[in-house]
Scaffold this active site. Structure first.
Site, mmCIF file in Angstrom:
data_model
loop_
_atom_site.group_PDB
_atom_site.id
_atom_site.type_symbol
_atom_site.label_atom_id
_atom_site.label_comp_id
_atom_site.label_asym_id
_atom_site.label_seq_id
_atom_site.Cartn_x
_atom_site.Cartn_y
_atom_site.Cartn_z
ATOM 1 N N LYS A 48 20.271 8.240 -46.067
ATOM 2 C CA LYS A 48 19.837 7.421 -44.927
ATOM 3 C C LYS A 48 19.088 6.182 -45.429
ATOM 4 O O LYS A 48 19.288 5.066 -44.936
ATOM 5 C CB LYS A 48 18.943 8.251 -43.991
ATOM 6 C CG LYS A 48 19.736 9.300 -43.209
ATOM 7 C CD LYS A 48 18.864 10.327 -42.508
ATOM 8 C CE LYS A 48 19.744 11.414 -41.892
ATOM 9 N NZ LYS A 48 18.998 12.543 -41.334
ATOM 10 N N GLN A 92 13.017 14.910 -40.167
ATOM 11 C CA GLN A 92 14.187 15.507 -40.820
ATOM 12 C C GLN A 92 14.167 17.024 -40.638
ATOM 13 O O GLN A 92 13.237 17.699 -41.054
ATOM 14 C CB GLN A 92 14.193 15.135 -42.318
ATOM 15 C CG GLN A 92 15.379 15.656 -43.095
ATOM 16 C CD GLN A 92 16.714 15.013 -42.679
ATOM 17 O OE1 GLN A 92 16.785 13.822 -42.398
ATOM 18 N NE2 GLN A 92 17.757 15.810 -42.625
ATOM 19 N N ASP A 115 16.970 10.040 -33.258
ATOM 20 C CA ASP A 115 17.912 11.161 -33.313
ATOM 21 C C ASP A 115 18.407 11.548 -31.920
ATOM 22 O O ASP A 115 19.358 12.323 -31.791
ATOM 23 C CB ASP A 115 17.228 12.381 -33.945
ATOM 24 C CG ASP A 115 17.599 12.544 -35.411
ATOM 25 O OD1 ASP A 115 18.649 12.007 -35.809
ATOM 26 O OD2 ASP A 115 16.851 13.218 -36.143
#
Ligand code: NAP
Length: 282
Positions: A48, A92, A115
Site C-alpha cells: 500500500k 490494518q 476501507d
C-alpha cells in the site's frame, strides 16, 4: 474470453491517479495503523505504501506493539480523526485478539474511513447513498467494467458472506442491476448454483475448492481468495492447473496472484484521492 490479469490496468490507473493528485492543492495523506508483526499484514502494508508513493500520496505507518492496550489504539485513532492534515485512516486487519476490532473500526470518522468498514459507510452503501466503499468489492466492479463484462441483468453468485467481501459486494452488484445470490458454508446444492450463474465470485479461502468442471461455459469467475499451497505458492480457490481448461471453455477468470488483490490496493489509493477531492470542494 481470457485471464483477467489486472497488471496492465493497474499501470494505466496509476498514471490517471497521479494526474488527479497533481491537480489537488494539498497532497492526500494516508495513515496506516499496523499492530503487531503478522508477516502477511507487513507485506500488504508495504504494498500500500509503495502504491501511495507511486501516485504522490503522503503515507505513514503507525506501528504499535502486539500487546498494545485498547486505550492506546483508541487514543491514536481519535487523534487522527481530529488532525486536519489527515485524509484517510486505515486500521490494518486482522488485529490481535485482545483488541475489540468492531469497536476500533467504528471509531474511525466516516469521512476518513478509507476501507469503508464503519457502520456509517456500510449503511450508506445499503441505502444507495454516497460514502466510502470497501476496496476489494469496489475493485471487482472496476475490473469487470474495465474488461467490458456485462453486469446488468446477470445472475451473480457470491460464495462469501463476510463484512469485507460478500456483504458490500452484493450491494454493489445490486446497484449495477445484477441478480445476486449469496452462498456460504451452510448453502445447499452449491455446485448447481455455480452452474446456473453468469458471474461467480469465490472468496472461500480454500485452495483447489473449485475446478474447471464446476462451471458452465462462458462463466466469468472472480477469485478473491489468497491461499498458499503445499509449496508455499500463492493461489486462489480455483485450481491453477484448471486455468487452461477454463479458458478453453470460454470462461473469464481473475488469476491469483495479479487479479483482485492488485485491484484492492488501487481502489484504496483512488478512494483516498476521492476523499481529498471532496474536502477541497467543500
Ligand atoms: P471469511 O470471513 O473466512 O469468509 C469465508 C467465506 O467462505 C464465509 O462466508 C464462509 O461461510 C464461506 N465458506 C467456507 N467454506 C465454505 C464452503 N464449503 N462452501 C461455501 N462457502 C464456504 O474470509 P474473508 O475475510 O471474507 O476472506 C476470504 C478470502 O478472501 C481469504 O482467502 C482472504 O485472504 C481473501 N481476501 C482477499 C482480498 C484481496 O484483496 N484479494 C481481500 C479480502 C479477502 P460462513 O459464513 O458460513 O462461514
Amino acid at each position: 474470453m481470457a485471464l483477467l490479469d489486472a497488471r496492465q490496468l493497474v499501470i494505466k490507473k496509476i498514471e490517471i491517479l497521479r494526474n488527479r493528485v497533481n491537480k489537488l492543492n494539498k497532497k492526500p495523506s494516508l495513515i496506516i495503523i499496523r499492530i503487531g508483526n503478522d508477516f502477511a499484514s507487513g507485506k500488504y502494508v508495504a504494498n500500500k505504501i509503495k502504491r501511495c508513493e507511486e501516485v504522490g500520496i503522503e503515507s505513514k505507518i503507525i506501528h504499535l506493539e502486539e500487546d498494545v492496550k485498547q486505550e492506546i489504539v483508541e487514543e491514536t485513532i481519535l487523534k487522527l480523526n481530529e488532525d486536519k492534515d489527515v485524509t484517510g485512516i486505515l486500521l490494518q486487519l486482522p488485529i490481535p485478539k485482545h483488541l475489540d476490532e468492531d469497536y476500533l473500526t467504528n471509531i474511525i470518522e466516516n469521512d476518513k474511513d478509507v476501507d469503508g468498514f464503519t457502520i456509517g459507510n456500510m449503511g450508506k452503501l445499503c441505502l444507495g447513498l454516497d460514502g466510502n466503499v470497501a476496496c476489494t468489492p469496489r475493485g471487482i466492479i472496476t475490473l469487470l467494467k474495465e474488461f467490458k463484462i456485462d453486469i446488468e441483468g446477470q445472475d451473480v453468485l457470491i460464495i462469501n458472506r463476510s463484512n469485507i467481501v460478500g456483504k458490500p459486494l452484493s450491494q454493489l452488484f445490486l446497484n449495477e442491476n445484477a441478480t445476486v445470490t449469496i452462498a456460504h458454508s451452510k448453502t445447499k446444492n452449491l455446485k448447481e448454483k455455480i452452474k446456473l450463474s453468469d458471474i461467480v465470485v469465490t472468496a472461500v479461502g480454500k485452495s483447489n475448492f473449485l475446478r474447471s468442471e464446476d462451471f458452465s461455459p462462458s462463466t466469468t469467475i472472480i477469485d478473491v481468495s489468497i491461499n498458499f499451497n503445499e509449496e508455499g505458492k500463492m493461489c486462489g480457490d480455483v485450481c491453477k492447473s484448471d486455468y487452461e481448461g477454463l479458458i478453453n471453455k470460454n470462461c473469464n477468470l481473475t488469476p491469483v496472484p495479479n487479479g483482485v488483490g492488485q485491484m484492492t490496493v488501487i481502489e484504496l489509493i483512488e478512494q483516498t484521492i476521492e476523499i481529498e477531492e471532496k474536502r477541497e470542494r467543500i
